[in-house]
Design an enzyme around this catalytic site. Sequence first.
Site, PDB file in Angstrom:
ATOM      1  CD1 TRP A 103       4.012  -5.327  -7.985  1.00 26.66           C
ATOM      2  CD2 TRP A 103       3.139  -4.064  -6.367  1.00 26.66           C
ATOM      3  NE1 TRP A 103       3.561  -4.167  -8.553  1.00 26.66           N
ATOM      4  CE2 TRP A 103       3.020  -3.378  -7.594  1.00 26.66           C
ATOM      5  CE3 TRP A 103       2.665  -3.453  -5.203  1.00 26.66           C
ATOM      6  CZ2 TRP A 103       2.431  -2.110  -7.688  1.00 26.66           C
ATOM      7  CZ3 TRP A 103       2.076  -2.193  -5.294  1.00 26.66           C
ATOM      8  CH2 TRP A 103       1.964  -1.535  -6.518  1.00 26.66           C
ATOM      9  CG  ASP A 173      -0.053  -9.827  -4.736  1.00 31.36           C
ATOM     10  OD1 ASP A 173      -1.066  -9.812  -5.469  1.00 31.36           O
ATOM     11  OD2 ASP A 173       0.692  -8.832  -4.597  1.00 31.36           O
ATOM     12  CE  LYS A 197      -2.073  -5.165 -11.341  1.00 31.91           C
ATOM     13  NZ  LYS A 197      -1.680  -3.821 -11.734  1.00 31.91           N
TER      14      LYS A 197
HETATM   15  C1  LIG Z   1       1.453  -7.945  -7.980  1.00 33.28           C
HETATM   16  C2  LIG Z   1       0.769  -6.747  -7.423  1.00 33.28           C
HETATM   17  N1  LIG Z   1       0.441  -6.734  -6.114  1.00 33.28           N
HETATM   18  C3  LIG Z   1      -0.170  -5.679  -5.560  1.00 33.28           C
HETATM   19  C4  LIG Z   1      -0.478  -4.555  -6.287  1.00 33.28           C
HETATM   20  C5  LIG Z   1      -1.157  -3.392  -5.616  1.00 33.28           C
HETATM   21  O1  LIG Z   1      -2.496  -3.438  -5.929  1.00 33.28           O
HETATM   22  P1  LIG Z   1      -3.529  -2.311  -5.445  1.00 33.28           P
HETATM   23  O2  LIG Z   1      -3.235  -1.099  -6.267  1.00 33.28           O
HETATM   24  O3  LIG Z   1      -4.850  -2.941  -5.732  1.00 33.28           O
HETATM   25  O4  LIG Z   1      -3.292  -2.066  -4.003  1.00 33.28           O
HETATM   26  C6  LIG Z   1      -0.178  -4.528  -7.652  1.00 33.28           C
HETATM   27  C7  LIG Z   1      -0.521  -3.344  -8.462  1.00 33.28           C
HETATM   28  O5  LIG Z   1      -0.125  -3.193  -9.589  1.00 33.28           O
HETATM   29  C8  LIG Z   1       0.470  -5.654  -8.217  1.00 33.28           C
HETATM   30  O6  LIG Z   1       0.798  -5.659  -9.514  1.00 33.28           O
END
Ligand SMILES: Cc1ncc(COP(=O)(O)O)c(C=O)c1O
Length: 361
Positions: A103, A173, A197
Site C-alpha cells: 500500500w 494511511d 476494516k
Molecule cells: C493500508 C491500506 N491502504 C489503502 C488501502 C486501499 O483502500 P481502498 O480499497 O479503500 O482504496 C487498503 C486496502 O486494503 C489498505 O489496507
Amino acid sequence: MTNRIYNFNPGPSTLPVEVLDIIQKELLNYKNTGISILETSHRSPEYEEVNNTAISLLKELMCLGDEYHILFVGGGASTQFSHIPINFLTDGKNAAYIDTGIWSTKAILEAEKIGEVTIAGSSKDLGYTYIPCQEELKLLPDSAYLHVTSNNTIKGTQWHSFPVTNGVPLICDMSSDICSREIEYSQFAMIYAGAQKNLGPSGVTIVIIRKELMNQCNENLPTMFDYQTHIKKSSLYNTPPVFSIYSMKLVLEWIKKLGGLQAIGKINQSKKDIIYNLIDTFPDFFRGTVRNDSRSWMNITLRLPSEELEQRLVVKAKEAGFIGLKGHRSVGGIRVSMYNAMSLEGVQKVAEFMENFKNNN
Ligand SMILES: Cc1ncc(COP(=O)(O)O)c(C=O)c1O
C-alpha cells in the site's frame, strides 16, 4: 444471528452484530420518517444529524480538537494516494514516503506522477517484514510532508511508535488500524482511512486534516480533487455515501459504548496475544513472517510447513465456520485479520481450531 460464522476477511470485514441489528430495525422506517436511510436526502435534517454525530464521535474517540477538519468522501483510500500530492506537494518541494509494503508503494507511485518524491525509509530489503526505526530514516527538513502506512494489511507489520519529523507534517494511511487503540492521533497533520476494516462498511473514506496543513495547499485544483471544496461544504459538495456514513456512525457509537479506544485497544491486545502465543509456542508449525517488534495487532501473517497444509487449513477452517484466513494472493500463507468488530470469543475459537489442526496434521 444463530447461523453467523466468524469472518476473518481483511476488508470489507465483520461488523458488530449489535450494529447490524440496529440497521435492520431502522431500515424500513428511519426514525419515523416513513422512508429508509437509503432513500434519505443528504440535504435532510436526518442526514445532517448523522454527519455531525459521526464527526463529533470521531473527534471524541480520537481526542482531536477543533484544529482538525473531518471529511467523509468516496473513492476509497486509494484515491487519497493521488489527492495528497495534488494538494500538498507544492512547487520546489519534495514529498517523503516510507515504503513498508504494497500500500505504501502504491501511494509512492501516485505521488511520483505529481512531483518529486524521496524515499525516507524502506523495509523492502527484507521483503517488508519489519518497520524501520527512527535511526534508519533519512528525513529531509524541507519535505512538504512525510507519508507512512500505519498498518501494513498484507505484510502484517504495524508502526508502534511513529517517526519524529521535526516539523515536517506527518500524513498517515490508517486504513487498517484507525481507532483500534489509543495512540496520540494529534501527532498527525493528516490521517485517512477507508472505513471498511475497523469502522464500518466500504464506500466512505475518512479524511482528517489539521487546519494548519491547508496553508500549504495548492490552488486552482479541479473541484473534486481540492480538499478545500469538501471542507467548505462540510463533505456535502456532492452526494456523500449516506448509508456507509450512517453505518459508520453506528459503529462509532458501539465503540463509545464499549468504553472508547482504551477499551477496544485492550480487547484488540488480548486478541493478538492469543494468535502470537500460538506462533511463539509452536514456531515450527506456525511460522510468523514478521520481526517481533513490528508485529501487527490487526493482521497476523504466518506460513505453515507446506503450501498444501496452508490450503488444507483454509478449507478445514471454512468447514468449521471460520472464513477469510487465506493470505493475500501476492504473498500466500495464512492471514488472521482481527479488526475491531471481531470478538475475543471468535479469536479464541479460531486459535483452538488452529491448534487442533496442528495436532491432526
Ligand atoms: C493500508 C491500506 N491502504 C489503502 C488501502 C486501499 O483502500 P481502498 O480499497 O479503500 O482504496 C487498503 C486496502 O486494503 C489498505 O489496507
